[in-house]
Design a protein around this motif. Structure first.
Motif, PDB file in Angstrom:
ATOM      1  N   LEU A  36       0.834  -1.201   0.000  1.00 44.01           N
ATOM      2  CA  LEU A  36       0.000   0.000   0.000  1.00 44.01           C
ATOM      3  C   LEU A  36       0.870   1.253   0.000  1.00 44.01           C
ATOM      4  O   LEU A  36       0.614   2.206  -0.743  1.00 44.01           O
ATOM      5  CB  LEU A  36      -0.931  -0.002   1.212  1.00 44.01           C
ATOM      6  N   GLU A  37       1.927   1.236   0.792  1.00 45.66           N
ATOM      7  CA  GLU A  37       2.840   2.380   0.825  1.00 45.66           C
ATOM      8  C   GLU A  37       3.545   2.551  -0.521  1.00 45.66           C
ATOM      9  O   GLU A  37       3.648   3.664  -1.039  1.00 45.66           O
ATOM     10  CB  GLU A  37       3.875   2.213   1.937  1.00 45.66           C
ATOM     11  N   MET A  38       4.019   1.455  -1.094  1.00 40.93           N
ATOM     12  CA  MET A  38       4.674   1.538  -2.405  1.00 40.93           C
ATOM     13  C   MET A  38       3.715   2.084  -3.464  1.00 40.93           C
ATOM     14  O   MET A  38       4.082   2.935  -4.271  1.00 40.93           O
ATOM     15  CB  MET A  38       5.206   0.173  -2.826  1.00 40.93           C
ATOM     16  N   ALA A  39       2.465   1.596  -3.460  1.00 39.11           N
ATOM     17  CA  ALA A  39       1.470   2.050  -4.436  1.00 39.11           C
ATOM     18  C   ALA A  39       1.169   3.540  -4.251  1.00 39.11           C
ATOM     19  O   ALA A  39       1.039   4.281  -5.227  1.00 39.11           O
ATOM     20  CB  ALA A  39       0.195   1.230  -4.319  1.00 39.11           C
ATOM     21  N   SER A  43       4.417   3.448  -7.156  1.00 34.14           N
ATOM     22  CA  SER A  43       4.711   2.161  -7.766  1.00 34.14           C
ATOM     23  C   SER A  43       3.614   1.849  -8.766  1.00 34.14           C
ATOM     24  O   SER A  43       2.432   1.983  -8.489  1.00 34.14           O
ATOM     25  CB  SER A  43       4.766   1.071  -6.694  1.00 34.14           C
ATOM     26  N   LYS A  44       3.995   1.404  -9.951  1.00 32.71           N
ATOM     27  CA  LYS A  44       3.015   1.202 -11.014  1.00 32.71           C
ATOM     28  C   LYS A  44       2.512  -0.235 -11.111  1.00 32.71           C
ATOM     29  O   LYS A  44       1.788  -0.584 -12.025  1.00 32.71           O
ATOM     30  CB  LYS A  44       3.635   1.613 -12.341  1.00 32.71           C
ATOM     31  N   ALA A  50      -6.871  -1.669  -5.226  1.00 31.66           N
ATOM     32  CA  ALA A  50      -6.725  -3.127  -5.297  1.00 31.66           C
ATOM     33  C   ALA A  50      -6.036  -3.652  -4.043  1.00 31.66           C
ATOM     34  O   ALA A  50      -6.444  -4.665  -3.471  1.00 31.66           O
ATOM     35  CB  ALA A  50      -5.939  -3.519  -6.547  1.00 31.66           C
ATOM     36  N   VAL A  51      -4.999  -2.958  -3.608  1.00 28.12           N
ATOM     37  CA  VAL A  51      -4.266  -3.375  -2.410  1.00 28.12           C
ATOM     38  C   VAL A  51      -5.158  -3.226  -1.169  1.00 28.12           C
ATOM     39  O   VAL A  51      -5.173  -4.090  -0.292  1.00 28.12           O
ATOM     40  CB  VAL A  51      -2.965  -2.560  -2.243  1.00 28.12           C
ATOM     41  N   GLU A  52      -5.924  -2.146  -1.098  1.00 30.10           N
ATOM     42  CA  GLU A  52      -6.824  -1.940   0.040  1.00 30.10           C
ATOM     43  C   GLU A  52      -7.859  -3.056   0.142  1.00 30.10           C
ATOM     44  O   GLU A  52      -8.118  -3.578   1.224  1.00 30.10           O
ATOM     45  CB  GLU A  52      -7.528  -0.584  -0.076  1.00 30.10           C
ATOM     46  N   PHE A  53      -8.469  -3.430  -0.986  1.00 28.28           N
ATOM     47  CA  PHE A  53      -9.468  -4.505  -0.971  1.00 28.28           C
ATOM     48  C   PHE A  53      -8.841  -5.837  -0.568  1.00 28.28           C
ATOM     49  O   PHE A  53      -9.414  -6.591   0.213  1.00 28.28           O
ATOM     50  CB  PHE A  53     -10.150  -4.649  -2.334  1.00 28.28           C
ATOM     51  N   ASP A  54      -7.677  -6.142  -1.123  1.00 29.72           N
ATOM     52  CA  ASP A  54      -7.011  -7.397  -0.764  1.00 29.72           C
ATOM     53  C   ASP A  54      -6.672  -7.438   0.719  1.00 29.72           C
ATOM     54  O   ASP A  54      -6.833  -8.465   1.371  1.00 29.72           O
ATOM     55  CB  ASP A  54      -5.750  -7.606  -1.605  1.00 29.72           C
TER      56      ASP A  54
END
Length: 70
Positions: A36-39, A43-44, A50-54
């Motif tokens: 989440l931090e990288m995104a 980060s592409k 998507a990361v939050e839902f996962d």
């Protein structure tokens, strides 16, 4: 879902852009918080939502290459 698979042009999540930096390392595992931090920092590989839902639903997420098997 048992797992979420994301197919992209690289075979995983790297420490930096592997096409630009030869010393980029592929990460075997990364926490939802780290991804989440990288995104959020640009980060592409994955979108923040998507990361939050996962992370919210604890669905394992794998980033796979569309061009390389395995």
């Amino acid at each position: 879902a048992d797992e979420c698979q994301i197919y992209t042009d690289v075979d995983g999540v790297y420490t930096t852009q592997p096409r630009v930096v030869d010393s980029a390392r592929r990460l075997e595992k990364i926490t939802y918080e780290e991804m989440l931090e990288m995104a959020s920092l640009g980060s592409k590989v994955l979108q923040i939502r998507a990361v939050e839902f996962d992370g919210k639903y604890q669905v394992p997420l794998r980033v796979l290459s569309s061009f390389v098997e395995g």
